[in-house]
Motif scaffolding. Structure first.
Motif, short mmCIF file in Angstrom:
data_model
loop_
_atom_site.label_atom_id
_atom_site.label_comp_id
_atom_site.label_asym_id
_atom_site.label_seq_id
_atom_site.Cartn_x
_atom_site.Cartn_y
_atom_site.Cartn_z
N TYR A 22 0.83 -1.21 0.00
CA TYR A 22 0.00 0.00 0.00
C TYR A 22 0.86 1.26 0.00
O TYR A 22 2.04 1.24 0.39
CB TYR A 22 -0.94 -0.01 1.20
N ARG A 23 0.28 2.37 -0.42
CA ARG A 23 1.00 3.64 -0.49
C ARG A 23 1.25 4.20 0.91
O ARG A 23 0.46 3.97 1.83
CB ARG A 23 0.21 4.64 -1.33
N VAL A 24 2.36 4.93 1.05
CA VAL A 24 2.77 5.43 2.36
C VAL A 24 3.17 6.91 2.27
O VAL A 24 3.33 7.47 1.20
CB VAL A 24 3.95 4.60 2.93
N TYR A 25 3.32 7.51 3.44
CA TYR A 25 3.76 8.89 3.59
C TYR A 25 5.26 8.98 3.22
O TYR A 25 6.01 8.04 3.47
CB TYR A 25 3.54 9.32 5.04
N PRO A 26 5.74 10.06 2.61
CA PRO A 26 5.07 11.34 2.39
C PRO A 26 4.34 11.46 1.05
O PRO A 26 3.80 12.52 0.74
CB PRO A 26 6.22 12.33 2.46
N GLN A 27 4.36 10.39 0.25
CA GLN A 27 3.67 10.46 -1.04
C GLN A 27 2.16 10.63 -0.86
O GLN A 27 1.50 11.28 -1.68
CB GLN A 27 3.96 9.21 -1.87
N VAL A 28 1.61 10.04 0.21
CA VAL A 28 0.16 10.11 0.44
C VAL A 28 -0.10 10.27 1.93
O VAL A 28 0.79 10.09 2.76
CB VAL A 28 -0.55 8.83 -0.06
N THR A 29 -1.34 10.59 2.26
CA THR A 29 -1.79 10.60 3.65
C THR A 29 -3.10 9.80 3.74
O THR A 29 -3.64 9.36 2.72
CB THR A 29 -2.02 12.04 4.16
N PHE A 30 -3.58 9.62 4.97
CA PHE A 30 -4.83 8.90 5.20
C PHE A 30 -5.94 9.50 4.35
O PHE A 30 -6.04 10.73 4.24
CB PHE A 30 -5.19 9.00 6.69
N PRO A 31 -6.76 8.67 3.70
CA PRO A 31 -6.92 7.21 3.84
C PRO A 31 -6.36 6.42 2.66
O PRO A 31 -6.94 5.37 2.30
CB PRO A 31 -8.43 7.06 3.92
N ALA A 32 -5.28 6.85 2.05
CA ALA A 32 -4.79 6.20 0.83
C ALA A 32 -4.49 4.72 1.04
O ALA A 32 -4.81 3.88 0.17
CB ALA A 32 -3.54 6.91 0.32
N ALA A 33 -3.88 4.36 2.16
CA ALA A 33 -3.57 2.95 2.40
C ALA A 33 -4.84 2.12 2.50
O ALA A 33 -4.91 1.00 1.97
CB ALA A 33 -2.73 2.81 3.68
N THR A 34 -5.85 2.65 3.19
CA THR A 34 -7.13 1.94 3.28
C THR A 34 -7.76 1.81 1.90
O THR A 34 -8.36 0.77 1.57
CB THR A 34 -8.10 2.68 4.22
N ASP A 35 -7.66 2.83 1.07
CA ASP A 35 -8.18 2.76 -0.30
C ASP A 35 -7.53 1.60 -1.05
O ASP A 35 -8.21 0.85 -1.77
CB ASP A 35 -7.90 4.06 -1.05
N ASP A 36 -6.20 1.45 -0.89
CA ASP A 36 -5.49 0.37 -1.58
C ASP A 36 -5.95 -1.00 -1.09
O ASP A 36 -6.15 -1.92 -1.89
CB ASP A 36 -3.98 0.53 -1.36
N VAL A 37 -6.11 -1.13 0.23
CA VAL A 37 -6.56 -2.41 0.77
C VAL A 37 -7.97 -2.74 0.27
O VAL A 37 -8.26 -3.88 -0.13
CB VAL A 37 -6.53 -2.40 2.31
N GLU A 38 -8.85 -1.75 0.25
CA GLU A 38 -10.20 -1.98 -0.25
C GLU A 38 -10.18 -2.41 -1.71
O GLU A 38 -10.93 -3.32 -2.13
CB GLU A 38 -11.06 -0.72 -0.10
N ALA A 39 -9.33 -1.77 -2.52
CA ALA A 39 -9.25 -2.14 -3.95
C ALA A 39 -8.81 -3.59 -4.12
O ALA A 39 -9.36 -4.33 -4.95
CB ALA A 39 -8.28 -1.19 -4.67
N VAL A 40 -7.82 -4.01 -3.34
CA VAL A 40 -7.35 -5.40 -3.40
C VAL A 40 -8.46 -6.34 -2.95
O VAL A 40 -8.73 -7.37 -3.59
CB VAL A 40 -6.08 -5.58 -2.54
N TYR A 41 -9.12 -5.99 -1.86
CA TYR A 41 -10.16 -6.86 -1.30
C TYR A 41 -11.34 -7.00 -2.27
O TYR A 41 -11.85 -8.12 -2.47
CB TYR A 41 -10.62 -6.28 0.03
N ARG A 42 -11.74 -5.91 -2.87
CA ARG A 42 -12.85 -5.97 -3.84
C ARG A 42 -12.49 -6.90 -5.00
O ARG A 42 -13.33 -7.70 -5.47
CB ARG A 42 -13.18 -4.58 -4.37
#
Length: 358
Positions: free
Chosen positions: A161-181
């Motif tokens: 999943y994406r991490v700081y400083p490139q992104v902030t919350f909720p980018a990591a959760t977005d990535d996990v949801e995309a994988v889970y879907r």
């Protein structure tokens, strides 16, 4: 794997070397300040009698190595600190690794060296690696996924999943949801489990909260290791864990709160801090929580367990006395194999359950 010849170059020492404490020459009285703050004199804390000698040596090695690497960029720091551990883990647990994408998100897929047995191909485990939301260890989820793939005989998908400083919350959760879907198109939710340690443990809680918020079915089980489910590291272990597990000066109250990645999260957002939201917690699947007593996250892990129990969630808490933060990343430590055994049994037991009737 557990041959101890040359296992550690340094002998066992009084753990106070890493604890910032020395024995007092004269007994002093412990003071209680208004508000309940306890002030105690210099004190020696020997290693726990319930933790292995190998585990004590590993903690000393970790603290001294970490101190020697301070100031290095995150990628170099992680490579030097966790690279040797990954090499030992690979040697102990042969697996096949494939780098690919699922739902447009980079992942590493781990399988037993001999492949997944036909009767187990409809079951899968998702790993969310640690790293403080600022990076990932060498190979990201390898330290957490390799032993589990080998011991369970199942496919483990570790999400990069994406991490700081490139992104902030909720980018990591977005990535996990995309994988889970995307995985839900191939696997029933009742045949998937999810787990993570440290930031990955918190992200596991955030992902479960997101699944609930958007109406996705929950996986069969989850494991939240060396972490809790809310903002900051609160409770007693924010002091004791930093001293006993990391050999560092305790943080100030402001220093307990993570910045960076979580700076865009609202404290009252249930998908950011699910531990504070009973309705969200009530939707969690059966959950295993694992932590050590010398982990700065111990109190937050215990609090999450407490709140899940209050909501009637099937929750198990496993605590290793003397264990530091993420102690199980070093497979030379007997308690590491214990933890992976507990984790493997918990997740596979729930994946083996018959899916609910539709």
């Amino acid at each position: 794997m557990m041959d101890r010849s040359g296992m550690f170059s340094r002998s066992v020492r009084v753990f106070a070397v890493a604890l910032l404490f020395t024995a007092p020459a004269v007994a002093q009285e412990i003071q209680i300040e208004p508000g309940g703050t306890v002030v105690f004199p210099q004190t020696t804390f020997p290693p726990s009698t319930y933790f292995s000698e190998a585990g004590v040596n590993s903690a000393i090695e970790h603290i001294e190595t970490e101190r020697s690497l301070k100031g290095l960029p995150t990628e170099e720091f992680n490579s030097a600190l966790f690279g040797p551990r990954l090499e030992r883990t690979r040697a102990a647990f042969p697996v096949r690794i494939e780098a690919t994408e699922i739902g447009g998100v980079p992942v590493l897929v781990y399988e037993p060296e001999g492949g997944v047995a036909p009767e187990s191909r409809d079951r899968l485990i998702i790993n969310l690696h640690g790293g403080g939301f600022v990076g990932c260890f060498v190979e990201c989820g390898g330290l957490e996924s390799i032993p589990l793939a080998s011991m369970t005989g199942l496919r483990v998908v570790s999400v990069d999943y994406r991490v700081y400083p490139q992104v902030t919350f909720p980018a990591a959760t977005d990535d996990v949801e995309a994988v889970y879907r995307a995985l839900l198109e191939e696997y029933p939710a009742s045949q998937m489990a999810i787990y993570g340690c440290s930031a990955g443990g918190w992200l596991t809680a955030q992902a479960l909260a997101r699944f609930h918020a958007v109406g996705l079915p929950q996986p069969a089980a989850a494991a939240i290791l060396c972490s809790g489910g809310g903002l900051g590291w609160g409770g007693d272990s924010r002091i004791t864990g930093i001293i006993l597990g990391d050999g560092e000066t305790p943080r100030t109250p402001d220093g307990d709160q993570p910045g960076g990645y979580m700076k865009t999260a609202r404290p009252d957002d249930p998908t950011a801090n699910p531990v504070n939201h009973p309705e969200t917690l009530a939707a969690f699947p059966p959950t295993l929580i694992g932590v050590g007593t010398r982990d700065f996250a111990m109190s937050s892990a215990i609090q999450l367990h407490r709140m899940l129990v209050l909501q009637g969630v099937d929750t198990r808490l496993h605590v290793w006395d003397g264990g530091r933060h993420a102690f199980y990343y070093d497979i030379r430590v007997p308690e590491s194999l214990e933890m992976f055994s507990v984790l493997s049994r918990f997740l596979t037991d729930h994946l083996n359950d018959e899916p609910p009737a539709s």
